[in-house]
Design an enzyme around this catalytic site. Structure first.
Site, mmCIF file in Angstrom:
data_model
loop_
_atom_site.group_PDB
_atom_site.id
_atom_site.type_symbol
_atom_site.label_atom_id
_atom_site.label_comp_id
_atom_site.label_asym_id
_atom_site.label_seq_id
_atom_site.Cartn_x
_atom_site.Cartn_y
_atom_site.Cartn_z
ATOM 1 N N HIS A 105 0.823 -1.225 0.000
ATOM 2 C CA HIS A 105 0.000 0.000 0.000
ATOM 3 C C HIS A 105 0.860 1.279 0.000
ATOM 4 C CE1 HIS A 105 -3.174 -2.904 0.732
ATOM 5 N NE2 HIS A 105 -2.408 -3.389 1.681
ATOM 6 N N GLU A 119 -2.227 0.506 8.060
ATOM 7 C CA GLU A 119 -1.402 -0.588 7.560
ATOM 8 C C GLU A 119 -0.220 -0.082 6.738
ATOM 9 O OE1 GLU A 119 -3.199 -3.216 4.727
ATOM 10 O OE2 GLU A 119 -1.369 -4.423 4.625
ATOM 11 N N HIS A 172 2.700 -6.916 4.789
ATOM 12 C CA HIS A 172 1.313 -6.458 4.978
ATOM 13 C C HIS A 172 0.837 -6.731 6.402
ATOM 14 C CE1 HIS A 172 -0.041 -5.624 0.740
ATOM 15 N NE2 HIS A 172 1.100 -6.257 0.524
ATOM 16 N N GLU A 234 1.758 -11.540 6.073
ATOM 17 C CA GLU A 234 0.737 -10.810 6.816
ATOM 18 C C GLU A 234 1.182 -10.858 8.275
ATOM 19 O OE1 GLU A 234 -1.849 -9.103 5.836
ATOM 20 O OE2 GLU A 234 -2.400 -9.808 3.823
HETATM 21 ZN ZN LIG Z 1 -2.278 -5.180 2.826
#
Ligand SMILES: [Zn+2]
Length: 270
Positions: A105, A119, A172, A234
């Site tokens: 992102h 995030e 992430h 993640e």
């Molecule tokens: Zn993400």
């Protein structure tokens, strides 16, 4: 895959050992390769394990690293040889290898947001710390972004494809409606990425004491369009309040970075 064969040095020291009959003179060295143990190196060079440990300032015989240079001597424990061996231990692990870090992102795409925790910001924090950890281990590091800017998914993969002999690691954080859900998961697309994902996931779970949500296959763009081994980590659920608070702390972010760096290093040794 990351270990390099140092056949000439190995042969030179083996020949030298034969010529010398018993002990190899001070100054001869050996570069640790995959599968070596201190015992096997000592036996091959007619040295004692304890002498080898002393000469190289090794306190834990299990902490032998591929690429580590050992002084082949059973006598003397010069501080010079032990300090030079620890210096090469730091710099030789990932020598010549690239890690492309992809903080997910950024810019107009802030990723998941919960209670003021973004995030995109967390991803960049982990990525920056991971870069520092990897450089200390001798890797060259590239990043798909270094600030809060938007970069398309295909562009991220294209950046990864600019580097030979690389691995690609996308960072992430997760969210879900079920706020009790927490833990870490690592995604891959191809078989090359799978073993990298397994190594990273293992270090994350062991070092961070988090819920192990496993290693999963997914057709994410950054994984599908990269040619090198690629994973997407993640690092936790910011929809879970305790995990969110932990992930927002700088000390925990450092631990996450170390865990991922150790996973990459372990993968590189196989
Ligand atoms: Zn993400």
């Amino acid at each position: 895959m990351f270990s390099s064969l140092r056949i000439p040095i190995l042969w030179m020291s083996a020949l030298f050992a034969l010529a010398a009959g018993t002990l190899v003179s001070e100054g001869a060295s050996y570069t640790v390769k995959s599968g070596d143990t201190l015992y096997s190196i000592a036996t091959k060079n007619k040295l004692s394990v304890s002498g080898l440990m002393k000469a190289n300032g090794i306190t834990d015989p299990r902490k032998l690293r591929v690429g580590q240079r050992l002084t082949l001597s059973s006598s003397g424990s010069s501080t010079r040889s032990s300090s030079s061996s620890s210096a090469s231990r730091v710099s030789s692990v990932g020598k010549g290898k690239w890690v492309v870090i992809d903080p997910g992102h950024g810019g107009r795409d802030q990723g998941a947001t919960r209670s003021g925790v973004r995030e995109s910001y967390l991803n960049l924090r982990i990525a920056t710390k991971l870069g520092e950890q990897l450089r200390q281990r001798g890797y060259s590091v590239a990043m798909t972004r270094r600030s809060d800017v938007f970069v398309s998914l295909s562009r991220r993969a294209a950046i990864g494809n600019q580097y030979r002999n690389a691995v690609f690691v996308s960072i992430h954080f997760n969210v879900t409606r079920e706020t009790w859900v927490r833990g870490v998961e690592t995604y891959y697309a191809g078989s090359q990425g799978r073993s990298l994902a397994v190594a990273i996931q293992r270090e994350m779970v062991n070092r961070l004491k988090v819920v192990n949500r496993g290693v999963r296959s997914a057709r994410f763009t950054v994984l599908m369009e990269t040619k090198c081994p690629a994973v997407l980590v993640e690092c936790g659920f910011i929809s879970n309040s305790s995990e969110r608070n932990r992930c927002a702390s700088s000390s925990y972010q450092s631990m996450v970075a170390i865990a991922i760096a150790e996973g990459i290093t372990r993968y590189g040794r196989n």
